[in-house]
Design a protein around this motif. Structure first.
Motif, PDB file in Angstrom:
ATOM      1  N   GLU A 101      28.435  59.707  56.737  1.00  0.00           N
ATOM      2  CA  GLU A 101      28.633  59.525  58.050  1.00  0.00           C
ATOM      3  C   GLU A 101      28.599  57.872  58.176  1.00  0.00           C
ATOM      4  O   GLU A 101      29.529  57.177  58.979  1.00  0.00           O
ATOM      5  N   ALA A 102      27.932  57.118  57.236  1.00  0.00           N
ATOM      6  CA  ALA A 102      27.964  55.828  57.347  1.00  0.00           C
ATOM      7  C   ALA A 102      29.220  55.238  56.932  1.00  0.00           C
ATOM      8  O   ALA A 102      29.758  54.287  57.587  1.00  0.00           O
ATOM      9  N   PHE A 103      29.723  55.830  55.871  1.00  0.00           N
ATOM     10  CA  PHE A 103      31.168  55.460  55.361  1.00  0.00           C
ATOM     11  C   PHE A 103      32.393  55.953  56.502  1.00  0.00           C
ATOM     12  O   PHE A 103      33.300  55.109  56.554  1.00  0.00           O
ATOM     13  N   MET A 104      32.199  56.815  57.156  1.00  0.00           N
ATOM     14  CA  MET A 104      33.001  57.127  58.056  1.00  0.00           C
ATOM     15  C   MET A 104      32.838  56.353  59.238  1.00  0.00           C
ATOM     16  O   MET A 104      34.035  55.944  59.887  1.00  0.00           O
ATOM     17  N   ALA A 105      31.855  55.937  59.580  1.00  0.00           N
ATOM     18  CA  ALA A 105      31.773  54.760  60.677  1.00  0.00           C
ATOM     19  C   ALA A 105      32.233  53.561  60.355  1.00  0.00           C
ATOM     20  O   ALA A 105      33.097  53.101  61.176  1.00  0.00           O
ATOM     21  N   VAL A 106      32.123  52.928  59.226  1.00  0.00           N
ATOM     22  CA  VAL A 106      32.497  51.708  58.555  1.00  0.00           C
ATOM     23  C   VAL A 106      34.363  51.783  58.513  1.00  0.00           C
ATOM     24  O   VAL A 106      34.912  51.164  58.925  1.00  0.00           O
ATOM     25  N   THR A 107      34.563  53.000  58.076  1.00  0.00           N
ATOM     26  CA  THR A 107      36.133  53.291  57.699  1.00  0.00           C
ATOM     27  C   THR A 107      36.813  53.382  59.278  1.00  0.00           C
ATOM     28  O   THR A 107      37.850  52.971  59.471  1.00  0.00           O
ATOM     29  N   GLY A 108      36.284  53.976  60.395  1.00  0.00           N
ATOM     30  CA  GLY A 108      36.786  53.993  61.583  1.00  0.00           C
ATOM     31  C   GLY A 108      36.744  52.768  62.426  1.00  0.00           C
ATOM     32  O   GLY A 108      37.677  52.412  63.025  1.00  0.00           O
ATOM     33  N   ALA A 109      35.818  51.969  62.368  1.00  0.00           N
ATOM     34  CA  ALA A 109      35.710  50.496  62.863  1.00  0.00           C
ATOM     35  C   ALA A 109      35.917  49.439  62.066  1.00  0.00           C
ATOM     36  O   ALA A 109      36.489  48.324  62.619  1.00  0.00           O
ATOM     37  N   GLY A 110      36.306  49.537  60.806  1.00  0.00           N
ATOM     38  CA  GLY A 110      36.834  48.520  60.071  1.00  0.00           C
ATOM     39  C   GLY A 110      35.682  47.841  59.312  1.00  0.00           C
ATOM     40  O   GLY A 110      34.481  47.884  59.722  1.00  0.00           O
ATOM     41  N   MET A 111      35.986  47.335  58.092  1.00  0.00           N
ATOM     42  CA  MET A 111      34.944  46.590  57.519  1.00  0.00           C
ATOM     43  C   MET A 111      34.671  45.157  57.911  1.00  0.00           C
ATOM     44  O   MET A 111      34.867  44.263  57.330  1.00  0.00           O
ATOM     45  N   THR A 112      34.454  45.153  59.318  1.00  0.00           N
ATOM     46  CA  THR A 112      34.136  43.725  59.837  1.00  0.00           C
ATOM     47  C   THR A 112      32.572  43.485  59.610  1.00  0.00           C
ATOM     48  O   THR A 112      32.473  41.989  59.568  1.00  0.00           O
ATOM     49  N   ASP A 113      31.797  44.018  59.459  1.00  0.00           N
ATOM     50  CA  ASP A 113      30.480  43.843  59.132  1.00  0.00           C
ATOM     51  C   ASP A 113      29.648  44.627  58.112  1.00  0.00           C
ATOM     52  O   ASP A 113      29.110  46.105  58.308  1.00  0.00           O
ATOM     53  N   PRO A 114      29.549  44.196  56.873  1.00  0.00           N
ATOM     54  CA  PRO A 114      29.037  45.074  55.806  1.00  0.00           C
ATOM     55  C   PRO A 114      27.606  45.453  56.200  1.00  0.00           C
ATOM     56  O   PRO A 114      26.971  46.338  55.389  1.00  0.00           O
ATOM     57  N   THR A 115      26.896  44.880  57.023  1.00  0.00           N
ATOM     58  CA  THR A 115      25.382  45.194  57.145  1.00  0.00           C
ATOM     59  C   THR A 115      25.290  46.573  57.817  1.00  0.00           C
ATOM     60  O   THR A 115      24.538  47.394  57.741  1.00  0.00           O
ATOM     61  N   MET A 116      26.831  46.959  58.503  1.00  0.00           N
ATOM     62  CA  MET A 116      26.565  48.253  59.104  1.00  0.00           C
ATOM     63  C   MET A 116      26.547  49.296  58.184  1.00  0.00           C
ATOM     64  O   MET A 116      25.779  50.281  58.341  1.00  0.00           O
ATOM     65  N   LEU A 117      27.171  49.026  56.879  1.00  0.00           N
ATOM     66  CA  LEU A 117      27.225  49.966  55.865  1.00  0.00           C
ATOM     67  C   LEU A 117      25.720  50.059  55.161  1.00  0.00           C
ATOM     68  O   LEU A 117      25.113  51.298  54.848  1.00  0.00           O
ATOM     69  N   ALA A 118      25.433  49.039  55.121  1.00  0.00           N
ATOM     70  CA  ALA A 118      23.699  48.796  54.446  1.00  0.00           C
ATOM     71  C   ALA A 118      22.695  49.478  55.346  1.00  0.00           C
ATOM     72  O   ALA A 118      21.868  50.358  54.840  1.00  0.00           O
ATOM     73  N   ASN A 119      23.077  49.252  56.562  1.00  0.00           N
ATOM     74  CA  ASN A 119      21.861  49.967  57.343  1.00  0.00           C
ATOM     75  C   ASN A 119      22.115  51.248  57.494  1.00  0.00           C
ATOM     76  O   ASN A 119      20.951  52.261  57.745  1.00  0.00           O
ATOM     77  N   GLY A 120      23.356  51.826  57.336  1.00  0.00           N
ATOM     78  CA  GLY A 120      23.446  53.223  57.291  1.00  0.00           C
ATOM     79  C   GLY A 120      22.861  53.906  56.266  1.00  0.00           C
ATOM     80  O   GLY A 120      22.263  54.769  56.261  1.00  0.00           O
ATOM     81  N   ILE A 121      23.403  53.581  55.140  1.00  0.00           N
ATOM     82  CA  ILE A 121      22.621  53.981  53.784  1.00  0.00           C
ATOM     83  C   ILE A 121      21.185  53.915  53.759  1.00  0.00           C
ATOM     84  O   ILE A 121      20.690  54.702  53.392  1.00  0.00           O
ATOM     85  N   SER A 122      20.577  52.907  54.421  1.00  0.00           N
ATOM     86  CA  SER A 122      18.982  52.654  54.270  1.00  0.00           C
ATOM     87  C   SER A 122      18.458  53.816  55.316  1.00  0.00           C
ATOM     88  O   SER A 122      17.417  54.300  54.576  1.00  0.00           O
ATOM     89  N   LYS A 123      19.032  54.141  56.053  1.00  0.00           N
ATOM     90  CA  LYS A 123      18.566  55.002  57.191  1.00  0.00           C
ATOM     91  C   LYS A 123      18.901  56.458  56.444  1.00  0.00           C
ATOM     92  O   LYS A 123      17.679  57.370  56.525  1.00  0.00           O
ATOM     93  N   ALA A 124      19.857  56.652  55.652  1.00  0.00           N
ATOM     94  CA  ALA A 124      20.065  58.023  55.049  1.00  0.00           C
ATOM     95  C   ALA A 124      18.925  58.233  53.990  1.00  0.00           C
ATOM     96  O   ALA A 124      18.376  59.293  53.657  1.00  0.00           O
ATOM     97  N   LEU A 125      18.421  56.964  53.322  1.00  0.00           N
ATOM     98  CA  LEU A 125      17.378  57.510  52.174  1.00  0.00           C
ATOM     99  C   LEU A 125      16.122  57.854  52.754  1.00  0.00           C
ATOM    100  O   LEU A 125      15.283  58.205  51.904  1.00  0.00           O
ATOM    101  N   VAL A 126      16.001  57.791  54.238  1.00  0.00           N
ATOM    102  CA  VAL A 126      14.595  58.098  54.676  1.00  0.00           C
ATOM    103  C   VAL A 126      14.251  59.729  54.290  1.00  0.00           C
ATOM    104  O   VAL A 126      13.155  59.880  54.068  1.00  0.00           O
ATOM    105  N   THR A 127      15.359  60.471  54.416  1.00  0.00           N
ATOM    106  CA  THR A 127      15.166  61.812  54.206  1.00  0.00           C
ATOM    107  C   THR A 127      14.661  62.147  52.579  1.00  0.00           C
ATOM    108  O   THR A 127      13.933  63.052  52.333  1.00  0.00           O
ATOM    109  N   THR A 128      15.164  61.510  51.777  1.00  0.00           N
ATOM    110  CA  THR A 128      14.844  61.752  50.191  1.00  0.00           C
ATOM    111  C   THR A 128      13.304  61.078  50.321  1.00  0.00           C
ATOM    112  O   THR A 128      12.652  61.976  49.425  1.00  0.00           O
ATOM    113  N   ALA A 129      13.014  60.090  50.904  1.00  0.00           N
ATOM    114  CA  ALA A 129      11.824  59.612  50.757  1.00  0.00           C
ATOM    115  C   ALA A 129      10.771  60.686  51.271  1.00  0.00           C
ATOM    116  O   ALA A 129       9.833  60.984  50.662  1.00  0.00           O
TER     117      ALA A 129
END
Length: 210
Positions: A131-159
């Motif tokens: 979902e994070a990659f899809m959001a970045v792809t759709g909005a364009g790679m204007t803000d790299p922190t968007m991808l980082a935030n999405g991945i960090s949230k995704a790791l919550v379920t693994t923890a």
């Protein structure tokens, strides 16, 4: 805490349900598998006192069977003691199989929860990263922190999944080991009863007068 749950997405719900189930099983089995509840100390001398004083009857056998898992095993042996040593031992073994099976109640579910919790967490992470990659792809790679935030949230379920799996696996191993120890203890008590009833062993405990 609630923010972390929300960040994990909808897959946090089955992880939370798994944690509640695992906790409930640990509490229930911890109470049901107390050593004094499974094999009450002094039970075998008490039974021998009944036999010695000719107090063993149908009511005593029902009381013995209903009192504890060890009592259920001893009652099965005493009920068939007049048929000989081998039949008495077979009756004890059959009763012991049922008792041990009942002692393992819910443990397979606890083991399953320990196995699937990290898998649910990993699935949530994979979905979150997609979902994070899809959001970045759709909005364009204007803000790299968007991808980082999405991945960090995704790791919550693994923890979350790992936090459930570790204590669940530890408690599962603990209960299995405890049941094995109690099974050995009950076997020793049952063998003593068989030997005493059939005159192959001297009584090696004190029986108080009724």
């Amino acid at each position: 805490m609630w923010e972390l749950v929300k960040a994990g997405g909808w897959l946090m719900m089955p992880i939370i349900v798994a944690s509640i189930l695992a906790l409930a099983i640990c509490i229930e089995r911890g109470w049901a598998l107390r050593s004094r509840q499974i094999a009450p100390p002094g039970l075998l001398p008490e039974v021998w006192g009944w036999i010695r004083n000719k107090q063993l009857n149908a009511d005593k056998l029902r009381q013995l069977k209903a009192g504890s898992p060890l009592g259920e095993i001893l009652a099965a042996g005493l009920l068939n003691s007049r048929h000989g040593r081998e039949i008495m031992k077979e009756s004890i073994e059959e009763a012991a199989n049922v008792v041990i099976h009942n002692m393992q109640k819910y443990l397979s579910l606890l083991g399953t929860l320990a196995m699937i919790s990290p898998l649910l967490g990993l699935l949530g992470t994979v979905i979150g990263i997609i979902e994070a990659f899809m959001a970045v792809t759709g909005a364009g790679m204007t803000d790299p922190t968007m991808l980082a935030n999405g991945i960090s949230k995704a790791l919550v379920t693994t923890a979350g999944g790992i936090c459930i799996a570790i204590p669940s696996m530890v408690m599962h191993r603990f209960f299995i080991r405890h049941i094995d120890n109690m099974a050995v203890e009950m076997e020793q008590q049952a063998v003593k009863l068989v030997d005493i009833v059939h005159g192959d062993r001297e009584v090696d405990f004190q029986v108080s007068a009724p």
